[in-house]
Design an enzyme around this catalytic site. Sequence first.
Site, PDB file in Angstrom:
ATOM      1  N   LYS A 277       0.817  -1.214   0.000  1.00 32.26           N
ATOM      2  CA  LYS A 277       0.000   0.000   0.000  1.00 32.26           C
ATOM      3  C   LYS A 277       0.854   1.268   0.000  1.00 32.26           C
ATOM      4  CE  LYS A 277      -3.755  -2.331   2.466  1.00 32.26           C
ATOM      5  NZ  LYS A 277      -4.548  -2.402   3.729  1.00 32.26           N
ATOM      6  N   HIS A 339      14.252 -18.974 -10.801  1.00 34.00           N
ATOM      7  CA  HIS A 339      14.646 -18.002  -9.774  1.00 34.00           C
ATOM      8  C   HIS A 339      16.162 -17.948  -9.628  1.00 34.00           C
ATOM      9  CE1 HIS A 339      13.509 -15.445  -6.351  1.00 34.00           C
ATOM     10  NE2 HIS A 339      14.583 -15.926  -5.760  1.00 34.00           N
ATOM     11  N   HIS A 365      15.867  -6.322  -3.617  1.00 35.38           N
ATOM     12  CA  HIS A 365      15.973  -6.812  -2.254  1.00 35.38           C
ATOM     13  C   HIS A 365      15.687  -5.669  -1.286  1.00 35.38           C
ATOM     14  CE1 HIS A 365      18.690 -10.473  -3.354  1.00 35.38           C
ATOM     15  NE2 HIS A 365      17.403 -10.693  -3.571  1.00 35.38           N
TER      16      HIS A 365
END
Length: 400
Positions: A277, A339, A365
């Site tokens: 958000k 990945h 990251h």
Amino acid sequence: MPLTDRTCKTAEPREDGKPLRLADERGMYLEVMPNGSKYWRLKYRFGDKEKRLALGVYPNVSLKEAREKRDEARRQLQDGQDPGAIRKAGKLAAKVAAANTFEAICKEWHAKESHEWSAAHSGRVMAAMEQHIFPFIGQRPISDIKPLELLEVIRKVEQAGNIDTATRLRQRCSAVFRLGILTGRCDSDPAAPLVGALKTQQAQPRKALKRDEIPDFLAALEKYDGTKQTKLMMRLILLTFTRVGELAAAKWKEIDFDAALWTIPPEHRKLTEKSKKTAPPHLVPLAPQAIAILQELRTISGGREHVFPNRNQPSRPMSPETLRRALHRMGFKGKADVHGFRSTASTILNEGGFNPDAIERQLSHIERNKVRAAYNRAEYMEERRSMLCWWGDYIESLQK
């Protein structure tokens, strides 16, 4: 005269619409209502007050059973207790016990925490509790559950080979007990001592391509007989080393060809629902090789919303599983993981002397150090752009 079962069975309502009372013995009677329903009642006195106690509904409660309930109530009166008050206290205790079961408090915990989770994760958490925990201790008062009892339940999961699931169940049970402690419904967390009693899963690093394996991988990709879209997706993820879910969900409106930039919105990033958000988008500079792939893709899916639309449902994105299946078909099952491309790129770029902070920012990251995170807002954009261009040239040079 005492009632008989026949009398109870054949009793009819009064014609005047008033309840009919058929007396038995020692204050008990059968009350026949105007609609034909029949109720057992006990009339008694306690503290100079006349009271009534419901003994059940006929014929669900037989005449014999009603008399047994009456006799129990009479014994309570002889002991100086009000059977009506005892009945109310029992109902209240049952209500309190129902609200204080492990399952009830677990659902309370889930409702409190799940607003920060994705709908899918929220569903998985509750499904695991319903499958592995509730059938065994769900209806137990939370304050009565002991460590050994909980251990036996979680060990069933562990013995089935689901070590990670068992670990997560212990952690979530611990969170439920902590909520119980904070709200005064239990005094301890029986999940806490189980940390050392359960097996731990040995972390398996993602299978990553080594530097000298990249040429063979590119050659296999060139020969791959899958769709053009899948091949281009595999090339693009190798060039950008983003997460496969981010690439699968990419939309054309996120691609700025003029600025050579892909803007990944926070809702597609690997973040908690709460963080999504407020988190910024992740910016991915695009090397010329990546731009060329996107230009080619535009001729395939340019009229769609997604860069990689689902073949069967074009309004939806391609499944991230597509690349995993493609790797297996290319002969890299157990040798490489999609990945793992991120690890391959990180290793080679670090060995090449590129700024580690720029590499970490490109990998999206999260910086745990708040002070460093504040400086990282600069994005290292120019360094990352140069780094991605070098990486694109490097991958291109390995093409056989």
